[in-house]
Design a protein around this motif. Structure first.
Motif, PDB file in Angstrom:
ATOM      1  N   SER A 154       2.643 -10.802  -2.960  1.00 59.70           N
ATOM      2  CA  SER A 154       1.367 -10.545  -3.626  1.00 59.70           C
ATOM      3  C   SER A 154       0.501 -11.799  -3.636  1.00 59.70           C
ATOM      4  O   SER A 154      -0.713 -11.746  -3.510  1.00 59.70           O
ATOM      5  CB  SER A 154       1.606  -9.998  -5.037  1.00 59.70           C
ATOM      6  OG  SER A 154       1.417 -10.970  -6.000  1.00 59.70           O
ATOM      7  N   ASN A 208       2.441  -6.868  -8.125  1.00 60.89           N
ATOM      8  CA  ASN A 208       2.791  -7.623  -9.335  1.00 60.89           C
ATOM      9  C   ASN A 208       3.474  -6.758 -10.371  1.00 60.89           C
ATOM     10  O   ASN A 208       4.437  -7.172 -11.007  1.00 60.89           O
ATOM     11  CB  ASN A 208       1.539  -8.246  -9.947  1.00 60.89           C
ATOM     12  CG  ASN A 208       1.246  -9.599  -9.343  1.00 60.89           C
ATOM     13  OD1 ASN A 208       2.125 -10.444  -9.278  1.00 60.89           O
ATOM     14  ND2 ASN A 208       0.044  -9.791  -8.869  1.00 60.89           N
ATOM     15  N   LEU A 209       2.964  -5.537 -10.523  1.00 62.60           N
ATOM     16  CA  LEU A 209       3.544  -4.609 -11.496  1.00 62.60           C
ATOM     17  C   LEU A 209       5.007  -4.329 -11.155  1.00 62.60           C
ATOM     18  O   LEU A 209       5.890  -4.370 -12.018  1.00 62.60           O
ATOM     19  CB  LEU A 209       2.733  -3.312 -11.505  1.00 62.60           C
ATOM     20  CG  LEU A 209       3.013  -2.377 -12.669  1.00 62.60           C
ATOM     21  CD1 LEU A 209       2.485  -2.994 -13.956  1.00 62.60           C
ATOM     22  CD2 LEU A 209       2.355  -1.018 -12.435  1.00 62.60           C
ATOM     23  N   THR A 238      -2.455  -6.172  -4.752  1.00 66.27           N
ATOM     24  CA  THR A 238      -1.783  -7.234  -5.511  1.00 66.27           C
ATOM     25  C   THR A 238      -1.349  -6.723  -6.880  1.00 66.27           C
ATOM     26  O   THR A 238      -0.295  -7.100  -7.388  1.00 66.27           O
ATOM     27  CB  THR A 238      -2.699  -8.462  -5.689  1.00 66.27           C
ATOM     28  OG1 THR A 238      -3.962  -8.013  -6.132  1.00 66.27           O
ATOM     29  CG2 THR A 238      -2.852  -9.221  -4.411  1.00 66.27           C
ATOM     30  N   PHE A 239      -2.161  -5.819  -7.465  1.00 65.36           N
ATOM     31  CA  PHE A 239      -1.801  -5.281  -8.775  1.00 65.36           C
ATOM     32  C   PHE A 239      -0.493  -4.490  -8.693  1.00 65.36           C
ATOM     33  O   PHE A 239       0.426  -4.691  -9.500  1.00 65.36           O
ATOM     34  CB  PHE A 239      -2.920  -4.393  -9.312  1.00 65.36           C
ATOM     35  CG  PHE A 239      -2.607  -3.765 -10.631  1.00 65.36           C
ATOM     36  CD1 PHE A 239      -2.583  -4.538 -11.788  1.00 65.36           C
ATOM     37  CD2 PHE A 239      -2.308  -2.415 -10.722  1.00 65.36           C
ATOM     38  CE1 PHE A 239      -2.282  -3.965 -13.008  1.00 65.36           C
ATOM     39  CE2 PHE A 239      -1.999  -1.833 -11.944  1.00 65.36           C
ATOM     40  CZ  PHE A 239      -1.986  -2.613 -13.088  1.00 65.36           C
ATOM     41  N   LEU A 299      -7.314  -5.806  -4.525  1.00 63.34           N
ATOM     42  CA  LEU A 299      -6.945  -5.867  -5.938  1.00 63.34           C
ATOM     43  C   LEU A 299      -5.819  -4.883  -6.254  1.00 63.34           C
ATOM     44  O   LEU A 299      -4.842  -5.222  -6.937  1.00 63.34           O
ATOM     45  CB  LEU A 299      -8.185  -5.525  -6.776  1.00 63.34           C
ATOM     46  CG  LEU A 299      -8.239  -6.101  -8.175  1.00 63.34           C
ATOM     47  CD1 LEU A 299      -8.298  -7.610  -8.112  1.00 63.34           C
ATOM     48  CD2 LEU A 299      -9.468  -5.564  -8.904  1.00 63.34           C
ATOM     49  N   MET A 300      -5.964  -3.659  -5.727  1.00 63.50           N
ATOM     50  CA  MET A 300      -4.938  -2.644  -5.974  1.00 63.50           C
ATOM     51  C   MET A 300      -3.603  -3.081  -5.380  1.00 63.50           C
ATOM     52  O   MET A 300      -2.550  -2.934  -5.986  1.00 63.50           O
ATOM     53  CB  MET A 300      -5.373  -1.297  -5.383  1.00 63.50           C
ATOM     54  CG  MET A 300      -6.369  -0.597  -6.268  1.00 63.50           C
ATOM     55  SD  MET A 300      -6.825   1.098  -5.812  1.00 63.50           S
ATOM     56  CE  MET A 300      -6.454   1.252  -4.139  1.00 63.50           C
ATOM     57  N   VAL A 330     -12.993  -5.201 -13.245  1.00 63.66           N
ATOM     58  CA  VAL A 330     -12.439  -4.022 -12.562  1.00 63.66           C
ATOM     59  C   VAL A 330     -13.494  -2.922 -12.491  1.00 63.66           C
ATOM     60  O   VAL A 330     -13.671  -2.290 -11.444  1.00 63.66           O
ATOM     61  CB  VAL A 330     -11.159  -3.530 -13.283  1.00 63.66           C
ATOM     62  CG1 VAL A 330     -10.707  -2.187 -12.725  1.00 63.66           C
ATOM     63  CG2 VAL A 330     -10.046  -4.557 -13.142  1.00 63.66           C
TER      64      VAL A 330
END
Lengths: 252, 301
Positions: free
Chosen positions: B218, B286-287, B282-283, B279-280, B33
């Motif tokens: 995601s 997922n969160l 999918t993050f 990345l943000m 990251v």
């Protein structure tokens, strides 16, 4: 003597290979309260659930014999189970409100019966809640979630929900076993009122409760009907030794 | 005495080994990251998110790739969620646990989840484009080429196949979390099985359907292989407006810039920034799914 509301003839029930009910024959009269008592695992709840065919939901259950409601065998192939359950309401051991408002809980039954007129629904909800002695407590929070009610209120609301489909028979499976004494007293008072218009069959493990609310009592033990008769007689001068032992608290 | 000491030493050894492995995993994520943030932070801006690439994709933004990815996952969800939900209802409510059909479906779902994503891409090319698309062209358009080539519809449907297991498993879990007592209450009031499913079970599993959708989205947003042959484009000057248009995609865009660009080093900051966006995305997805799922689990207890 008038024709009994429910006649059970030679009813035997198997869970897989295990026999849970052995050849039960019993007549249940209309507009009276009949109590089923007996130690845990004696088959009393299983038996209650054969009366509205709730056991159909469990795989591996085999049933022999007849259950005649108004002289109609409910295990006949032509019987519509859905209609049968509208006629025979049920109140469960653990109050089981839907995660909906009080109003929507009580209106659920009428709605699935196709009633959508708001005025008619309001009326049914109000009378059902009044019959279950809970109207005064919930009339200002009809549209709040039923999950916010106390355990005793939830159970009376579940009774109102059962009444809303206008059944003739109400089956109660230990309706007060999870409640405090005050809520239990309210439920018992309610049962006493309801028997004027409904036939009530109640399963209870609380013998005082059976003695207080019922007109007739059936004692079950290990899947057999041991004794059946007027509640007063069962509790004072039972014919069978086993009944006496159970009632006097020697076992169970 | 001796045994005790040996036990103690192996115990300590075991604990430190597990701790080191756990730390290693966390370290990899943190380093990953950090590298991406440092590399991409200078190129990352509002303009980067909202403008088209310029100068042969060496400058400018990634808007069409974001738009294409969003459209892809949207169409994918429209296909995968209803289909997956219906399958989950069948498996939990209608099929008996032991029936051969149910077991076959479960086996198929598990297998589908382990198939490499490139295989889905090839399947999409062979089935949707070369078979369905070509047939549609010959029947509907008299052989004129429209559906028999890569486009966003075929890419989305291919992606839907890939994400179907995720949806099915999540919805199944949510349906099982609806208490039996509530079903019984409904049936005892004279509701049919279907009425009970529609009015009690499905509303009760709403958040599970939501979780499944988000997880699928995601996953779909990050996968490239399935859309490689089925619809993703290298560069497009316009946004897709029809289901038969091709589209740009974030993951594919990174791949292109990293391997096909005329000057890879020059585009490095853009690659990093694009990776950061993906990345943000999918993050966050997922969160959200994790939060909703833990909420369901708590409710089930």
């Amino acid at each position: 003597m008038k024709e009994p509301k429910i006649k059970i003839r030679d009813l035997t029930l198997f869970y897989g290979e295990k026999m849970a009910l052995n050849s039960i024959t019993i007549d249940i009269p209309g507009n009276e309260v009949t109590a089923f008592i007996g130690p845990s695992g004696c088959g009393k709840s299983t038996f209650l659930r054969t009366l509205n065919r709730m056991n159909d939901l469990i795989a591996d259950v085999k049933i022999r014999g007849e259950v005649l409601v108004d002289s109609l065998n409910i295990y006949d192939r032509q019987i519509d189970v859905v209609n049968l359950r509208k006629k025979i309401g049920m109140v469960f051991q653990k109050s089981n409100p839907f995660t909906k408002s009080v109003y929507e809980n009580v209106a659920y039954g009428p709605r699935i019966n196709g009633i959508s007129d708001r005025k008619k629904l309001n009326e049914i909800v109000e009378t059902s809640l009044k019959k279950a002695f809970i109207w005064e407590e919930v009339k200002d929070r009809l549209h709040d979630s039923a999950m916010g009610l106390s355990g005793g209120q939830q159970q009376r609301m579940c009774i109102a929900r059962a009444l809303a489909v206008n059944p003739e028979i109400i089956l109660m499976d230990e309706p007060a076993s999870a409640l405090d004494p005050i809520s239990t007293a309210k439920i018992e008072e309610l049962i006493f009122e309801l028997k004027k218009n409904y036939t009530i069959v109640i399963v209870t493990h609380n013998m005082q409760q059976a003695a207080r609310v019922s007109d007739l009592t059936a004692f079950f033990y290990l899947g057999e009907l041991i004794e059946y008769g007027k509640t007063k007689k069962i509790f004072t001068t039972p014919d069978k030794k086993q009944t006496e032992d159970y009632i006097t608290g020697r076992f169970g | 005495m001796m045994m005790k000491r040996i036990n103690k030493i192996t115990g300590t050894l075991f604990i430190s080994t597990t701790a080191i492995s756990a730390f290693f995993i966390i370290a990899v994520i943190i380093i990953l990251v950090i590298i991406i943030i440092i590399g991409g932070k200078d190129s990352f801006s509002w303009e980067f998110l909202t403008s088209f690439p310029t100068d042969g994709m060496m400058k400018g933004g990634i808007f069409p790739a974001i738009y294409g990815t969003a459209l892809l996952v949207l169409i994918m969800s429209v296909a995968a969620v209803p289909f997956g939900t219906i399958t989950a209802i069948y498996l939990t409510e209608y099929a008996s646990e032991k029936s051969i059909l149910a077991q076959t479906i479960r086996f198929a779902v598990r297998t589908l989840a382990t198939v490499p994503s490139i295989i889905f891409g090839l399947f999409g090319l062979g089935f949707f484009i070369k078979f369905v698309g070509v047939q549609m062209d010959s029947v509907l358009l008299g052989g004129q080429l429209k559906w028999g080539q890569p486009n966003i519809l075929w890419a989305s449907l291919t992606m839907a196949l890939l994400t179907l297991p995720v949806v099915i498993v999540s919805v199944e879990e949510a349906i099982r979390a609806v208490p039996r007592e509530m079903r019984e209450a409904s049936l005892a009031l004279g509701a049919t099985k279907w009425e009970t499913i529609r009015r009690i079970v499905l509303p009760g599993s709403r958040s599970g359907i939501m979780t499944g959708t988000i997880l699928a989205v995601s996953r779909g947003a990050g996968e490239v292989a399935p859309i490689l042959f089925t619809g993703a484009a290298y560069y497009l000057a316009t946004l897709p407006v029809s289901l038969s248009d091709q589209f740009m995609n974030l993951g594919y865009h990174i791949y292109i810039m990293a391997t096909q660009s005329s000057n890879v080093d020059l585009t490095l900051p853009i690659q990093f920034a694009t990776t950061l966006v993906l990345l943000m995305l999918t993050f966050i997805l997922n969160l959200t799914a994790v939060i909703i799922r833990s909420h369901i689990r708590r409710k089930a207890k």
